[in-house]
Design an enzyme around this catalytic site. Structure first.
Site, mmCIF file in Angstrom:
data_model
loop_
_atom_site.group_PDB
_atom_site.id
_atom_site.type_symbol
_atom_site.label_atom_id
_atom_site.label_comp_id
_atom_site.label_asym_id
_atom_site.label_seq_id
_atom_site.Cartn_x
_atom_site.Cartn_y
_atom_site.Cartn_z
ATOM 1 N N CYS A 1 1.537 27.087 71.878
ATOM 2 C CA CYS A 1 1.191 27.859 72.816
ATOM 3 C C CYS A 1 2.011 27.393 73.974
ATOM 4 O O CYS A 1 3.141 26.866 73.724
ATOM 5 C CB CYS A 1 -0.372 27.822 73.286
ATOM 6 N N ASN B 1 0.250 23.622 75.495
ATOM 7 C CA ASN B 1 -0.483 22.843 74.435
ATOM 8 C C ASN B 1 -1.607 21.861 74.967
ATOM 9 O O ASN B 1 -1.932 20.772 74.606
ATOM 10 C CB ASN B 1 0.678 21.613 73.782
ATOM 11 N N CYS C 1 -4.507 24.032 75.689
ATOM 12 C CA CYS C 1 -5.856 25.298 75.811
ATOM 13 C C CYS C 1 -5.992 25.647 74.150
ATOM 14 O O CYS C 1 -6.627 25.447 73.301
ATOM 15 C CB CYS C 1 -5.628 26.144 76.604
ATOM 16 N N ARG C 2 -4.994 26.670 73.888
ATOM 17 C CA ARG C 2 -4.977 27.562 72.695
ATOM 18 C C ARG C 2 -4.619 26.791 71.434
ATOM 19 O O ARG C 2 -5.291 26.979 70.541
ATOM 20 C CB ARG C 2 -4.126 28.767 72.813
ATOM 21 N N SER C 3 -3.376 26.065 71.321
ATOM 22 C CA SER C 3 -2.741 25.697 70.053
ATOM 23 C C SER C 3 -3.815 24.404 69.729
ATOM 24 O O SER C 3 -3.745 24.175 68.738
ATOM 25 C CB SER C 3 -1.287 25.108 70.086
ATOM 26 N N ASP D 1 -3.972 33.910 77.030
ATOM 27 C CA ASP D 1 -3.921 32.527 77.998
ATOM 28 C C ASP D 1 -5.185 32.483 78.898
ATOM 29 O O ASP D 1 -5.294 33.271 79.811
ATOM 30 C CB ASP D 1 -2.704 32.493 78.867
#
Ligand code: 4NP
Length: 165
Positions: free
Chosen positions: A10, A13, A15-17, A127
């Site tokens: 993301c 690195n 939150c999402r990934s 995001d």
């Protein structure tokens, strides 16, 4: 034993990934294939290198049974295209950033993570950083669904590897 390697990417690195890494690891463990995998995550930006995942994402993940506390942010590099079989971008902006650093010789299959959630109409994991708590839970919903699709693909690759070796 040859391993399959998977990298989630993301922007920050944090939150999402990291949650994609945590969710996919858990599903792979439940499917008894985690010892045949290398699973990692990275960001296209360097702002949060060395930091733990965002507290809000850690809390949302924890509520759903995913422990992200051991993860630390790093930045994606051109070398990742040599090391990883699959690189999954969380959104189109990050897909473009990864294409920009991709070397000609890389082996990685680079694509949007939500390609593995074909029943979803959206192509990007949004995001959540500047949004509300619901946004973090929505990220986990999308990530869980795409992880199922990716897991099926990786299981198929591992079984084909067994036949050919
Ligand atoms: P991520 O979320 O890409 O899912 O880790 C973000 C984290 C930090 C920032 C933006 C997005 N930031 O602007 O610092």
């Amino acid at each position: 034993m040859e391993k399959r390697s998977i990298l989630f990417v993301c922007l920050g690195n944090i939150c999402r990934s990291p949650v994609a890494e945590g969710v996919f690891r858990k599903k792979a463990q439940e499917a008894n294939i985690l010892d045949r995998l290398i699973v990692d995550s990275a960001g296209t930006a360097a702002w949060h290198v060395g930091k733990s995942p965002d507290e809000r994402m850690m809390a949302a993940a924890d509520m759903r049974g995913y422990d992200l506390s051991s993860l630390r942010a790093r930045q994606a590099t051109a070398d990742d295209f040599e090391k990883f079989d699959h690189i999954l971008a969380m959104d189109t902006d990050n897909l473009y950033s990864l294409q920009d650093i991709s070397p000609e010789t890389g082996k990685a299959d680079l694509r949007l993570f939500l390609n593995y959630a074909p029943n979803r109409k959206e192509s990007d994991v949004p995001d959540p950083y500047y949004g509300k708590v619901e946004g973090f839970n929505h990220v986990i919903d999308l990530v869980e669904e795409a992880s199922e699709g990716l897991l099926a693909k990786i299981k198929k690759e591992l079984s084909e590897q067994n036949i050919s070796s």
